[in-house]
Design an enzyme around this catalytic site. Structure first.
Site, mmCIF file in Angstrom:
data_model
loop_
_atom_site.group_PDB
_atom_site.id
_atom_site.type_symbol
_atom_site.label_atom_id
_atom_site.label_comp_id
_atom_site.label_asym_id
_atom_site.label_seq_id
_atom_site.Cartn_x
_atom_site.Cartn_y
_atom_site.Cartn_z
ATOM 1 N N THR A 1 8.827 -1.978 -6.648
ATOM 2 C CA THR A 1 7.555 -1.313 -6.365
ATOM 3 C C THR A 1 6.876 -0.900 -7.659
ATOM 4 O O THR A 1 7.364 -1.194 -8.761
ATOM 5 C CB THR A 1 7.774 -0.130 -5.382
ATOM 6 O OG1 THR A 1 6.491 0.344 -4.958
ATOM 7 C CG2 THR A 1 8.553 1.008 -6.010
ATOM 8 N N LYS B 1 5.991 -4.516 -10.328
ATOM 9 C CA LYS B 1 5.864 -5.768 -9.579
ATOM 10 C C LYS B 1 5.484 -6.966 -10.464
ATOM 11 O O LYS B 1 5.803 -8.100 -10.139
ATOM 12 C CB LYS B 1 4.832 -5.620 -8.455
ATOM 13 C CG LYS B 1 5.321 -4.789 -7.278
ATOM 14 C CD LYS B 1 4.301 -4.813 -6.156
ATOM 15 C CE LYS B 1 4.789 -4.017 -4.964
ATOM 16 N NZ LYS B 1 3.918 -4.182 -3.797
ATOM 17 N N ASP C 1 5.068 -9.042 0.666
ATOM 18 C CA ASP C 1 3.893 -8.269 1.116
ATOM 19 C C ASP C 1 2.967 -9.154 1.954
ATOM 20 O O ASP C 1 2.460 -8.727 2.991
ATOM 21 C CB ASP C 1 3.123 -7.712 -0.088
ATOM 22 C CG ASP C 1 3.842 -6.521 -0.725
ATOM 23 O OD1 ASP C 1 4.542 -5.789 -0.010
ATOM 24 O OD2 ASP C 1 3.694 -6.333 -1.948
ATOM 25 N N ALA D 1 -10.108 -5.855 -3.896
ATOM 26 C CA ALA D 1 -9.761 -6.918 -4.841
ATOM 27 C C ALA D 1 -8.597 -6.481 -5.721
ATOM 28 O O ALA D 1 -8.424 -6.976 -6.832
ATOM 29 C CB ALA D 1 -10.980 -7.268 -5.699
ATOM 30 N N GLY E 1 -4.225 -5.193 -5.966
ATOM 31 C CA GLY E 1 -2.942 -5.868 -5.779
ATOM 32 C C GLY E 1 -2.681 -6.261 -4.336
ATOM 33 O O GLY E 1 -2.224 -7.376 -4.053
ATOM 34 N N GLY F 1 -1.233 0.683 9.079
ATOM 35 C CA GLY F 1 -0.629 0.270 7.814
ATOM 36 C C GLY F 1 0.884 0.201 7.821
ATOM 37 O O GLY F 1 1.491 -0.469 6.976
HETATM 38 P P1 NAP Z 1 -5.202 -1.287 -6.189
HETATM 39 O O1 NAP Z 1 -4.522 -2.452 -6.808
HETATM 40 O O2 NAP Z 1 -5.492 -0.087 -7.019
HETATM 41 O O3 NAP Z 1 -6.589 -1.834 -5.565
HETATM 42 C C1 NAP Z 1 -7.460 -0.994 -4.863
HETATM 43 C C2 NAP Z 1 -8.729 -1.769 -4.476
HETATM 44 O O4 NAP Z 1 -9.522 -0.885 -3.679
HETATM 45 C C3 NAP Z 1 -9.603 -2.199 -5.656
HETATM 46 O O5 NAP Z 1 -10.217 -3.411 -5.333
HETATM 47 C C4 NAP Z 1 -10.641 -1.074 -5.725
HETATM 48 O O6 NAP Z 1 -11.881 -1.492 -6.203
HETATM 49 C C5 NAP Z 1 -10.819 -0.763 -4.264
HETATM 50 N N1 NAP Z 1 -11.355 0.582 -4.078
HETATM 51 C C6 NAP Z 1 -10.817 1.748 -4.502
HETATM 52 N N2 NAP Z 1 -11.617 2.776 -4.131
HETATM 53 C C7 NAP Z 1 -12.676 2.222 -3.485
HETATM 54 C C8 NAP Z 1 -13.849 2.761 -2.886
HETATM 55 N N3 NAP Z 1 -14.083 4.072 -2.861
HETATM 56 N N4 NAP Z 1 -14.733 1.900 -2.298
HETATM 57 C C9 NAP Z 1 -14.498 0.569 -2.317
HETATM 58 N N5 NAP Z 1 -13.408 -0.003 -2.883
HETATM 59 C C10 NAP Z 1 -12.508 0.824 -3.453
HETATM 60 O O7 NAP Z 1 -4.392 -0.738 -4.927
HETATM 61 P P2 NAP Z 1 -3.467 -1.561 -3.914
HETATM 62 O O8 NAP Z 1 -2.083 -1.610 -4.441
HETATM 63 O O9 NAP Z 1 -4.145 -2.816 -3.550
HETATM 64 O O10 NAP Z 1 -3.414 -0.550 -2.664
HETATM 65 C C11 NAP Z 1 -4.538 -0.288 -1.847
HETATM 66 C C12 NAP Z 1 -4.133 0.611 -0.688
HETATM 67 O O11 NAP Z 1 -3.183 -0.041 0.126
HETATM 68 C C13 NAP Z 1 -3.470 1.943 -1.079
HETATM 69 O O12 NAP Z 1 -3.971 2.943 -0.229
HETATM 70 C C14 NAP Z 1 -1.998 1.725 -0.794
HETATM 71 O O13 NAP Z 1 -1.346 2.925 -0.418
HETATM 72 C C15 NAP Z 1 -2.067 0.785 0.388
HETATM 73 N N6 NAP Z 1 -0.910 -0.118 0.497
HETATM 74 C C16 NAP Z 1 -0.352 -0.304 1.723
HETATM 75 C C17 NAP Z 1 0.697 -1.180 1.866
HETATM 76 C C18 NAP Z 1 1.330 -1.399 3.220
HETATM 77 O O14 NAP Z 1 2.370 -2.064 3.301
HETATM 78 N N7 NAP Z 1 0.760 -0.897 4.280
HETATM 79 C C19 NAP Z 1 1.202 -1.880 0.757
HETATM 80 C C20 NAP Z 1 0.601 -1.669 -0.486
HETATM 81 C C21 NAP Z 1 -0.454 -0.777 -0.602
HETATM 82 P P3 NAP Z 1 -12.277 -1.563 -7.767
HETATM 83 O O15 NAP Z 1 -11.656 -2.800 -8.263
HETATM 84 O O16 NAP Z 1 -13.750 -1.575 -7.741
HETATM 85 O O17 NAP Z 1 -11.694 -0.303 -8.399
#
Ligand code: NAP
Length: 279
Positions: A66, A70, A110, A134, A136, A241
């Site tokens: 994690t 990763k 994932d 966009a 991870g 989720g």
């Molecule tokens: P990340 O790599 O930080 O990417 C977040 C994305 O969301 C980026 O594209 C970011 O845009 C966008 N974003 C953030 N704030 C925003 C806003 N206010 N309006 C529009 N877009 C916004 O995070 P991640 O690892 O992909 O995780 C995203 C979410 O998924 C987290 O809440 C995490 O807890 C959850 N998650 C869930 C699982 C599951 O198994 N259910 C697994 C992993 C993660 P910018 O590029 O413009 O900053």
């Protein structure tokens, strides 16, 4: 608490921090339900290379990976499966033995978790999916949708990052402002919008939801986000989720053990955690 003895097979999670991970509860519940002599432990790791050498030396059978490791584990692995290479991230290591050699084999579950969660509600090969984000998770989900043959419309806040991912996924990119004009069967939120403590937020206006059949939010705290509440009111089928988290763990369990995972037991372990966290 499982009985540990000289024959216990050891699994775990490496990351930093790992103290809030749900994976130990989920995997240990599964081992216990199947009366398997296996245990899953949290390993807080700073030095990735040393930790990976340690896995081999200590005969640990498999680990989840994690944040923040990763990507950083990848140069030290002996094999990486092709989808994980495309995604550019490994969340699972299976330690295989060939003769006297132990090999670290990396993969990414994932995308499998997201696909299995979606497939419980929709036939992916025929679906048009509006994917928000966009980062991870959007990357992993996007490449998974490609594997399944779904159509993707990628929508994100940041244009350069969004366009770059859309190019890799060979799909069109749109700004968030274009959401009202996009049509698809499925909407997936892969941004943190709506996550506690800002649970009053939703990534999309409620008015667009009636045009979707299925809405999945990968945010799992709270379990029922504002997006999912509004999607239910709009008559959509919803996926929370925890389902993606569950099925990425199910895929790990099956890879490590070769056994059918006790999915309901693993879901209950996650829901117990969710209940505790929300008081
Ligand atoms: P990340 O790599 O930080 O990417 C977040 C994305 O969301 C980026 O594209 C970011 O845009 C966008 N974003 C953030 N704030 C925003 C806003 N206010 N309006 C529009 N877009 C916004 O995070 P991640 O690892 O992909 O995780 C995203 C979410 O998924 C987290 O809440 C995490 O807890 C959850 N998650 C869930 C699982 C599951 O198994 N259910 C697994 C992993 C993660 P910018 O590029 O413009 O900053």
């Amino acid at each position: 608490m499982p009985m540990v003895n000289g024959k216990t097979k050891i699994y775990g999670i490496i990351g930093n921090p790992v103290s809030h991970s749900l994976s130990p509860a989920m995997h240990n519940a599964a081992f216990e339900a199947l009366k398997e002599n296996r245990i899953y432990l949290p390993f807080p790791v700073e030095d990735v290379q040393a930790a990976l050498m340690g896995l081999k030396a200590l005969d640990i059978r498999g680990v989840s990976v994690t944040i923040p490791h990763k990507q950083s584990v990848m140069p030290f692995l002996d094999r990486i499966d092709p989808v994980a290479i495309k995604i550019g991230a490994v969340n699972t290591i299976d330690i295989q033995t060939e003769g006297a050699t132990r090999l670290l084999c990396g993969s990414n579950t994932d995308w499998i978790g997201a696909n299995r969660a979606l497939e419980s509600r929709v036939r992916l090969p025929q679906a048009q999916v509006v994917l928000l984000g966009a980062g991870g998770s959007a990357r992993a989900i996007g490449f998974g949708l490609r594997e399944a043959g779904a159509g993707i419309l990628l929508c994100s806040r940041s244009e350069p990052k969004g366009r770059m991912l859309a190019e890799e996924l060979d799909c069109p990119w749109f700004p968030m402002t274009a959401l009202t004009s996009l049509r698809g069967e499925v909407l997936v939120n892969a941004t943190p919008v709506g996550m506690s403590p800002r649970a009053e937020a939703s990534p999309v206006p409620a008015a667009i939801l009636p045009s979707f059949q299925v809405v999945m939010d990968i945010v799992y705290a709270p379990l029922k986000t504002r997006l999912l509440r509004e999607a239910e009111l709009a008559g959509c089928r919803t996926i929370n989720g925890l389902e993606m988290l569950l099925y990425q763990g199910v895929a790990q369990f099956e890879l490590w053990t070769g056994l059918a995972a006790p999915v309901d037991v693993m879901r209950e372990a996650l829901l117990d955690w969710a209940g505790i966290e929300r008081g």
